[in-house]
Design an enzyme around this catalytic site. Sequence first.
Site, mmCIF file in Angstrom:
data_model
loop_
_atom_site.group_PDB
_atom_site.id
_atom_site.type_symbol
_atom_site.label_atom_id
_atom_site.label_comp_id
_atom_site.label_asym_id
_atom_site.label_seq_id
_atom_site.Cartn_x
_atom_site.Cartn_y
_atom_site.Cartn_z
ATOM 1 N N ASP A 41 -7.630 8.087 -0.173
ATOM 2 C CA ASP A 41 -8.546 7.151 1.377
ATOM 3 C C ASP A 41 -7.829 7.399 2.567
ATOM 4 O O ASP A 41 -9.012 6.768 3.291
ATOM 5 C CB ASP A 41 -7.565 5.964 1.104
ATOM 6 N N GLY A 75 -13.808 -1.105 -7.339
ATOM 7 C CA GLY A 75 -15.109 -0.644 -6.764
ATOM 8 C C GLY A 75 -14.511 0.069 -5.730
ATOM 9 O O GLY A 75 -15.885 -0.186 -5.098
ATOM 10 N N GLY A 76 -13.796 0.601 -4.915
ATOM 11 C CA GLY A 76 -13.760 1.209 -3.779
ATOM 12 C C GLY A 76 -14.237 0.966 -2.547
ATOM 13 O O GLY A 76 -14.148 -0.672 -2.527
ATOM 14 N N SER A 97 -7.641 0.845 3.026
ATOM 15 C CA SER A 97 -8.040 0.730 1.691
ATOM 16 C C SER A 97 -9.306 -0.406 1.874
ATOM 17 O O SER A 97 -9.286 -0.966 3.031
ATOM 18 C CB SER A 97 -7.036 -0.543 0.704
ATOM 19 N N SER A 98 -10.080 -0.638 1.024
ATOM 20 C CA SER A 98 -10.622 -1.744 1.349
ATOM 21 C C SER A 98 -10.927 -2.883 -0.373
ATOM 22 O O SER A 98 -11.431 -3.817 0.124
ATOM 23 C CB SER A 98 -12.113 -1.306 0.282
ATOM 24 N N ARG A 106 0.885 -1.353 -0.085
ATOM 25 C CA ARG A 106 0.062 0.409 -0.399
ATOM 26 C C ARG A 106 1.194 1.507 0.344
ATOM 27 O O ARG A 106 2.286 1.547 0.885
ATOM 28 C CB ARG A 106 -1.097 0.046 1.042
ATOM 29 N N THR A 121 -4.003 -1.258 -7.373
ATOM 30 C CA THR A 121 -5.426 0.502 -7.706
ATOM 31 C C THR A 121 -3.731 1.942 -7.706
ATOM 32 O O THR A 121 -2.675 1.824 -7.012
ATOM 33 C CB THR A 121 -5.345 0.348 -6.693
ATOM 34 N N THR A 169 -10.253 0.479 -9.298
ATOM 35 C CA THR A 169 -8.521 -0.268 -9.112
ATOM 36 C C THR A 169 -8.891 -1.770 -9.992
ATOM 37 O O THR A 169 -9.703 -1.824 -10.377
ATOM 38 C CB THR A 169 -9.380 -1.446 -7.843
HETATM 39 N N1 GLY Z 1 -8.234 2.597 -3.720
HETATM 40 C C1 GLY Z 1 -9.622 1.231 -3.493
HETATM 41 C C2 GLY Z 1 -8.844 0.720 -2.229
HETATM 42 O O1 GLY Z 1 -7.513 1.446 -1.881
HETATM 43 O O2 GLY Z 1 -9.903 0.836 -1.439
#
Ligand code: GLY
Length: 567
Positions: free
Chosen positions: A418, A468-469, A447-448, A97, A394, A376
Site C-alpha cells: 500500500d 475493497g482496497g 489506507s483506504s 495500521r 485487513t 479486507t
Molecule cells: N489494504 C487495504 C487498505 O488498507 O486500504
Amino acid sequence: MKQIYSLRLLLLAGVLCLFSHQTMSQTYAAEGMVVTSNRQGAEVGLAVLKKGGNAIDAAVATSFAMAVTYPVAGNIGGGGFIVYMQANGETTTIDFREKAPLAATADMYLDEHGDLIINENHLSPKAIGVPGTVAGLYLAHSKYGSLSWADVIQPAIDLAEQGTEMLYSNYFTARFIEGRHEQNPEEMKYMNEFFRDDAGKIVEPGELWKQPDLAKTLRAIRDQGADGFYKGEVAARLAGFMKEIGGLITEEDLAAYEAVERPPVHGTFGEYDIYSMPPPSSGGVTLIEMLNMAESVSDDSLAFNSAEYYHYLAEFMRRAYTDRARYLGDPDFNPDIPLNEILNKERAARLAAGIDPEKASVSDSTQVQLPEGTNTTHMSFMDKDGNAVSLTYTLEYSYGSRIVAGGLGFVLNNEMGDFNPVPGVTTSTGLIGSAPNQIAPGKRMLSSMTPTIVAKDGKPYLVIGSPGGRTIINTVFQTVYNVLAFDMALDAAIEAPKIHHQWLPDQILFERDKVSPDTQALLRAMGHKLIPVNGLGDLNGILVEPRQNLIIGVSDSASPEGAALGY
Ligand code: GLY
C-alpha cells in the site's frame, strides 16, 4: 431474525469467484447488534453483548475470533482501524495500521535500473509490515472495554483449540491452494498445510478445523496482553521466522510498535454529522470531501440511478481521489497535510461547480500506481447503551502475503504494497509516486479503509464500512449518500448499484448486473470509459431508527457466510 446462507467462494486474489445464490442478512433488534462477513465471528460478538459487554468488548472479541474463523481477512497478523462513538456522542479512533520495518527504504522494491521488481512489494517476505492488530485491540479494550481481557480473547482461543466448523469459503480456498501447490510448490508452500488436520487431510465442510499453533499464540496474548505478541517468545519466534524467509521484521520492530488513538475526521451532510478515520487512512478525508461536493449539488438534479447521478458521482470521485494521491500519507511523517483545505465546503462546492453536466472530464496522467488488495473486512457493533463501533481490519490481499508465521499459526499481511513503490513515478495506469506515501522506516502505509459512524442529534445513527482496497471509500460514500440524501433504507442502500472511479486509470468500474445498458450508453456518450465488474464492496452496517427504538443490522449479499445478529 432471518438467517440465510448461500455460497460464494472468494478465493485467492479474486482469482476464482463462484456464485450460486446471494442474499443479504437483515435483522431487527432492540438491545444490541453485531454485523460481520462471518457468522461464527458474529456469534462471539453477540454472546459478549448478551453477557453485558459493551460495543468495544464485542468488537475486540469478534476481531480475535475472526482471526481464527475468517483468515482470508480476519487477523492478528495485519492491521486496521476502529471508529468508536459513545452514546453521548463522544467519538474517537484507534489506529492500528501496520508500519514499515526499521530496515525499510523508499527504493527497496526497485532493481538496479530503478524498475519495480514485479510482486516484490505484494507477494514476498519483504511485503510484510509490522502487524498492528493486537496492539490496537489491546489499546481499545484497555481504554474503553468493560469485561476482562481474558473474557474477550477466550472465545477465540476456544475456537482455535476445540475447532471451528469448516466453511465452504475456507474449504474451496484450501482446494485451490492444493492445486496451486501441486503446480508450483514454491508459490503456496506456507499455506499448503494451513487447512489440514494432523493426518495431513484438508478438513471437509462441516468438520471441525483445529488450529493449535494459533491457540498457543492467542494464549500468550491472553496471559501477557499485547506484550504476549510484541515481546517474549512469540516475538522472538516471529523475528526468527522472518530472518529465515528473508523478511525484514525484527524483535526491535515488534517491541517498538504502538497503536495510536487519534481524533476522527468530522464533516456534516445536512443535519447529519459524519465521523470517520483520519490519515493514515485516506478513507475519512476522501469520503467527507465527496459528501461535501454532493451536498453542494441540489438533490433534485441527481435522480438516483440516472446517468446524470453516475456521471456526477464519478466526477466527485475523480476530484477527491486526485487530492488523495497528492496529499495523503502517514500524518506522523506528513505534519502538513492540508486537511482544513481538503475538507472545506466552499472548496468542494467550487470543485463540483467545475463539473460539466454533459461531459466527462479528463484525469491528468502526469501524476499516480497503487494496486491495493480487496480483501479486507468490516464489522459494525452497537450495544444496549447505544455505544457504536465501526471496525475495519485487513491483511491487504486475501490471506495477505500467504505466509503463515512458522509455528505461530497466523497469516501475515502484505500491507507494504500500500506504499507508493516507485518514488516520483505516477502513471495513467494508476501507479502513484507522490511523496506523502513513500516508504520510510516506521511509517504507516496509506489506507483506504473507511470505518464510519454517522450521527443524528448527537447520537450514532448509521455505522458502516466495507472491504475493497481503493474502492472502499466510494462504496461507503455511495451507501452513506443514498441513505442521507435519498432516505433509502439501509438494506436498499447496501444492495444499490455501485460504481468506482479513482482518478487514474481514468475509467468507471460498475456492477455489471445493476447499471442498465441504456444508462451505460448515456455515460459512454458523455465520454466515460466503462469497465464492468461482478461486484463492489461487502458492507456490514447498522442503522438506528430512534422513533421505534429499533436497531437494524444488514450484512451485504456479497458475503453469504456473513450475518447480522441482534437481540
Ligand atoms: N489494504 C487495504 C487498505 O488498507 O486500504
